[in-house]
Motif scaffolding. Sequence first.
Motif, PDB file in Angstrom:
ATOM      1  N   ASN A   1      -4.772 121.343 189.698  1.00 32.50           N
ATOM      2  CA  ASN A   1      -4.444 121.984 190.978  1.00 32.50           C
ATOM      3  C   ASN A   1      -3.358 123.038 190.862  1.00 32.50           C
ATOM      4  OD1 ASN A   1      -6.364 120.816 192.519  1.00 32.50           O
ATOM      5  ND2 ASN A   1      -5.110 118.995 192.978  1.00 32.50           N
ATOM      6  N   GLY A   2      -2.660 123.047 189.735  1.00 32.20           N
ATOM      7  CA  GLY A   2      -1.606 124.042 189.561  1.00 32.20           C
ATOM      8  C   GLY A   2      -2.129 125.395 189.091  1.00 32.20           C
ATOM      9  N   ILE A   3      -3.448 125.469 188.840  1.00 31.31           N
ATOM     10  CA  ILE A   3      -4.011 126.703 188.248  1.00 31.31           C
ATOM     11  C   ILE A   3      -4.537 127.663 189.320  1.00 31.31           C
ATOM     12  CG2 ILE A   3      -5.805 127.602 186.692  1.00 31.31           C
ATOM     13  CD1 ILE A   3      -5.636 124.935 185.175  1.00 31.31           C
ATOM     14  N   GLY A   4      -4.253 128.948 189.119  1.00 28.25           N
ATOM     15  CA  GLY A   4      -4.774 130.005 189.994  1.00 28.25           C
ATOM     16  C   GLY A   4      -4.998 131.252 189.147  1.00 28.25           C
ATOM     17  N   SER A   5      -4.866 132.427 189.754  1.00 24.93           N
ATOM     18  CA  SER A   5      -5.084 133.645 188.966  1.00 24.93           C
ATOM     19  C   SER A   5      -4.379 134.852 189.578  1.00 24.93           C
ATOM     20  CB  SER A   5      -6.583 133.945 188.850  1.00 24.93           C
ATOM     21  OG  SER A   5      -7.139 134.024 190.128  1.00 24.93           O
ATOM     22  N   VAL A   6      -4.120 135.831 188.718  1.00 27.35           N
ATOM     23  CA  VAL A   6      -3.508 137.091 189.164  1.00 27.35           C
ATOM     24  C   VAL A   6      -4.268 138.264 188.551  1.00 27.35           C
ATOM     25  CG1 VAL A   6      -1.196 136.074 189.327  1.00 27.35           C
ATOM     26  CG2 VAL A   6      -1.875 137.210 187.202  1.00 27.35           C
ATOM     27  N   LEU A   7      -4.030 139.439 189.115  1.00 26.04           N
ATOM     28  CA  LEU A   7      -4.578 140.680 188.558  1.00 26.04           C
ATOM     29  C   LEU A   7      -3.435 141.453 187.934  1.00 26.04           C
ATOM     30  CD1 LEU A   7      -6.688 141.552 191.706  1.00 26.04           C
ATOM     31  CD2 LEU A   7      -7.639 140.936 189.473  1.00 26.04           C
ATOM     32  N   ILE A   8      -3.630 141.949 186.732  1.00 28.70           N
ATOM     33  CA  ILE A   8      -2.548 142.713 186.096  1.00 28.70           C
ATOM     34  C   ILE A   8      -3.153 143.822 185.244  1.00 28.70           C
ATOM     35  CG2 ILE A   8      -2.287 141.201 184.053  1.00 28.70           C
ATOM     36  CD1 ILE A   8       0.828 141.598 184.504  1.00 28.70           C
ATOM     37  N   GLU A   9      -2.462 144.959 185.198  1.00 34.03           N
ATOM     38  CA  GLU A   9      -2.981 146.099 184.430  1.00 34.03           C
ATOM     39  C   GLU A   9      -2.368 146.092 183.033  1.00 34.03           C
ATOM     40  OE1 GLU A   9      -2.966 149.758 186.683  1.00 34.03           O
ATOM     41  OE2 GLU A   9      -3.376 148.648 188.532  1.00 34.03           O
ATOM     42  N   PRO A  10      -3.065 146.643 182.046  1.00 34.72           N
ATOM     43  CA  PRO A  10      -2.581 146.554 180.658  1.00 34.72           C
ATOM     44  C   PRO A  10      -1.276 147.302 180.404  1.00 34.72           C
ATOM     45  CG  PRO A  10      -4.600 147.848 180.782  1.00 34.72           C
ATOM     46  CD  PRO A  10      -4.399 147.254 182.124  1.00 34.72           C
ATOM     47  N   ASP A  11      -0.985 148.336 181.230  1.00 32.28           N
ATOM     48  CA  ASP A  11       0.255 149.078 180.981  1.00 32.28           C
ATOM     49  C   ASP A  11       1.412 148.594 181.857  1.00 32.28           C
ATOM     50  OD1 ASP A  11      -0.773 149.976 183.293  1.00 32.28           O
ATOM     51  OD2 ASP A  11      -0.859 152.108 182.747  1.00 32.28           O
ATOM     52  N   ALA A  12       1.250 147.455 182.524  1.00 28.87           N
ATOM     53  CA  ALA A  12       2.357 146.901 183.325  1.00 28.87           C
ATOM     54  C   ALA A  12       3.466 146.451 182.365  1.00 28.87           C
ATOM     55  CB  ALA A  12       1.862 145.723 184.150  1.00 28.87           C
ATOM     56  N   PRO A  13       4.760 146.602 182.760  1.00 30.23           N
ATOM     57  CA  PRO A  13       5.841 146.154 181.880  1.00 30.23           C
ATOM     58  C   PRO A  13       5.688 144.668 181.546  1.00 30.23           C
ATOM     59  CG  PRO A  13       6.695 147.350 183.793  1.00 30.23           C
ATOM     60  CD  PRO A  13       5.232 147.167 184.031  1.00 30.23           C
ATOM     61  N   GLY A  14       5.887 144.340 180.249  1.00 26.98           N
ATOM     62  CA  GLY A  14       5.776 142.938 179.827  1.00 26.98           C
ATOM     63  C   GLY A  14       4.394 142.565 179.320  1.00 26.98           C
ATOM     64  N   VAL A  15       3.440 143.520 179.369  1.00 28.44           N
ATOM     65  CA  VAL A  15       2.090 143.239 178.850  1.00 28.44           C
ATOM     66  C   VAL A  15       1.922 143.995 177.539  1.00 28.44           C
ATOM     67  CG1 VAL A  15      -0.396 143.375 179.290  1.00 28.44           C
ATOM     68  CG2 VAL A  15       1.202 143.097 181.208  1.00 28.44           C
ATOM     69  N   SER A  16       1.477 143.303 176.496  1.00 24.01           N
ATOM     70  CA  SER A  16       1.158 144.006 175.241  1.00 24.01           C
ATOM     71  C   SER A  16      -0.089 143.386 174.616  1.00 24.01           C
ATOM     72  CB  SER A  16       2.341 143.964 174.280  1.00 24.01           C
ATOM     73  OG  SER A  16       2.683 142.630 174.002  1.00 24.01           O
ATOM     74  N   LYS A  17      -0.638 144.154 173.663  1.00 23.71           N
ATOM     75  CA  LYS A  17      -1.890 143.724 173.031  1.00 23.71           C
ATOM     76  C   LYS A  17      -1.714 143.566 171.532  1.00 23.71           C
ATOM     77  CE  LYS A  17      -4.978 146.195 176.177  1.00 23.71           C
ATOM     78  NZ  LYS A  17      -5.911 147.321 176.255  1.00 23.71           N
ATOM     79  N   GLY A  18      -2.460 142.645 170.930  1.00 26.86           N
ATOM     80  CA  GLY A  18      -2.466 142.480 169.478  1.00 26.86           C
ATOM     81  C   GLY A  18      -3.543 143.336 168.847  1.00 26.86           C
ATOM     82  N   LYS A  19      -3.776 143.111 167.574  1.00 29.43           N
ATOM     83  CA  LYS A  19      -4.766 143.942 166.861  1.00 29.43           C
ATOM     84  C   LYS A  19      -6.195 143.613 167.331  1.00 29.43           C
ATOM     85  CE  LYS A  19      -5.096 141.128 162.594  1.00 29.43           C
ATOM     86  NZ  LYS A  19      -5.968 140.105 162.961  1.00 29.43           N
ATOM     87  N   HIS A  20      -7.067 144.584 167.135  1.00 30.13           N
ATOM     88  CA  HIS A  20      -8.457 144.379 167.529  1.00 30.13           C
ATOM     89  C   HIS A  20      -9.184 143.536 166.480  1.00 30.13           C
ATOM     90  CE1 HIS A  20      -8.593 148.216 170.242  1.00 30.13           C
ATOM     91  NE2 HIS A  20      -7.544 147.463 170.441  1.00 30.13           N
ATOM     92  N   VAL A  21      -9.980 142.615 166.973  1.00 25.16           N
ATOM     93  CA  VAL A  21     -10.773 141.760 166.073  1.00 25.16           C
ATOM     94  C   VAL A  21     -12.224 141.890 166.518  1.00 25.16           C
ATOM     95  CG1 VAL A  21     -11.142 139.384 165.277  1.00 25.16           C
ATOM     96  CG2 VAL A  21      -8.855 140.115 165.969  1.00 25.16           C
ATOM     97  N   MET A  22     -13.132 141.975 165.532  1.00 27.28           N
ATOM     98  CA  MET A  22     -14.535 142.147 165.919  1.00 27.28           C
ATOM     99  C   MET A  22     -15.301 140.825 165.873  1.00 27.28           C
ATOM    100  SD  MET A  22     -17.461 144.675 164.464  1.00 27.28           S
ATOM    101  CE  MET A  22     -16.620 146.224 164.747  1.00 27.28           C
ATOM    102  N   TYR A  23     -16.066 140.577 166.929  1.00 29.37           N
ATOM    103  CA  TYR A  23     -16.996 139.441 166.915  1.00 29.37           C
ATOM    104  C   TYR A  23     -18.209 139.805 166.065  1.00 29.37           C
ATOM    105  CZ  TYR A  23     -14.974 136.967 170.995  1.00 29.37           C
ATOM    106  OH  TYR A  23     -14.182 136.261 171.861  1.00 29.37           O
ATOM    107  N   LEU A  24     -18.952 138.791 165.663  1.00 25.70           N
ATOM    108  CA  LEU A  24     -20.218 139.013 164.948  1.00 25.70           C
ATOM    109  C   LEU A  24     -21.149 139.933 165.750  1.00 25.70           C
ATOM    110  CD1 LEU A  24     -22.166 138.122 162.578  1.00 25.70           C
ATOM    111  CD2 LEU A  24     -22.914 136.293 164.100  1.00 25.70           C
TER     112      LEU A  24
END
Length: 386
Positions: free
Chosen positions: A177-200
Amino acid sequence: MDFDLTEEQRMFQDAVDGFAARHLADGALARAHQQGYPRDVAKMMSEQGLLGITMKEEDGGMGGTLMDAVIAIQTVAKHCPRSADVVQAGNFGAIRVLAEYGTEDQKKRYLAPILAGEKVISVAMSEPEAGSALTDLTTTATPDGDGVRLNGTKVFSTHSPEADVFLVYCRYGPGVNGIGSVLIEPDAPGVSKGKHVMYLGGEEWCQLYFEDAAVPAENVLLREGGFKRQIAGFNVERLGNSARAVALGRYAFEMAREHALERKQFGRPICEFQGLQWKFADMKLKLEAAQLLLYKAASAADAGFPSAEDTALAKLACNRAGHEVSSEAMQVLGAAGYSQDCLIEYCFRRTRGWMIAGGSSEIMMNRIAESIFERRFPQRPPKPSA
Ligand SMILES: Cc1cc2nc3c(=O)[nH]c(=O)nc-3n(C[C@H](O)[C@H](O)[C@H](O)COP(=O)(O)OP(=O)(O)OC[C@H]3O[C@@H](n4cnc5c(N)ncnc54)[C@H](O)[C@@H]3O)c2cc1C
């Protein structure tokens, strides 16, 4: 009970078929090996009314049913397997949860440009320690004024390298019951991405890191208690996954059928060998059975969300049929089918991933067993008694 499409559905299918044959069939092989989200296709599909099929007209959708969306995704896949991903993203994926639960303002800022084929949304649920056990997720949303601060790591999200907005499953408090969701953009402060990995399957994903990322109140989608509603919406995503799986199986099947009629070995067309005829009979059986379960789940849902049991049965059958048929079709083409200039090997790779994505086959079987026995089977170890 009627196993045929209605007159209206058939007309819609014919219209999508004509569009896909004219605009998508030619580039199908190139698209299958192209990196990134095919935004040009999204734009075309938006103009054609193929994004937001089940969404309300006042939200910019078409006011259609889930069956209409299934017809669209499979008809597109018949001509271009990769383009079916665009129908998925614009109808079955995170967009459906956004359309159902988003505020008017959220719909204006995110839903409208997605339906216009200008933006891409990605759902970030899975975490390094929470895959099948999704409710173990630890990404936290802690109150900060009217909004929240997001902290945590997400993995495996489809379209994560190129998405314009993420629908992030997060925890406001303990338990499901504690779970919900938010919308966030990739360039928002505090958001970063790791390296790209390819699926099969050829798609890429990247880790997403949230370090005290500020989410204003207007980007909170569902607060505490939102999990069950999100997962009900996610059953639509599962049907999109199922629909593509069986459609890619059928794509491979048709290619193998034509090959078996033309290819000669030992002085005769290979369709004359009984060893291959029986393969085709098996393939046909798998595809038809899976297709019926898919139609049952989609038509019972109409414009709403499909039931968990119908979804689990359809997903399991379609995932198996799609991959097993692609594999057998590859066998029928021999080395040509195993080569990258043949779309069968793409169908084989993609259909494999859907047995894991969106709730693995094992998790679907657990859900089916719960319906059979009409009881829950908790998967966690029993708590030690005090
Ligand atoms: C192509 C692809 C696209 C994806 N897209 C997204 C996305 O857009 N967003 C997102 O958040 N995630 C995405 N995922 C992640 C996906 O949701 C997870 O991979 C999936 O939930 C399984 O989690 P896991 O990989 O951590 O495997 P695990 O949960 O670690 O499972 C490992 C194995 O154990 C089995 N298993 C686990 N628990 C049980 C059980 N109780 N009973 C029987 N067997 C069990 C599983 O079936 C699996 O075979 C994607 C994955 C793939 C492959």
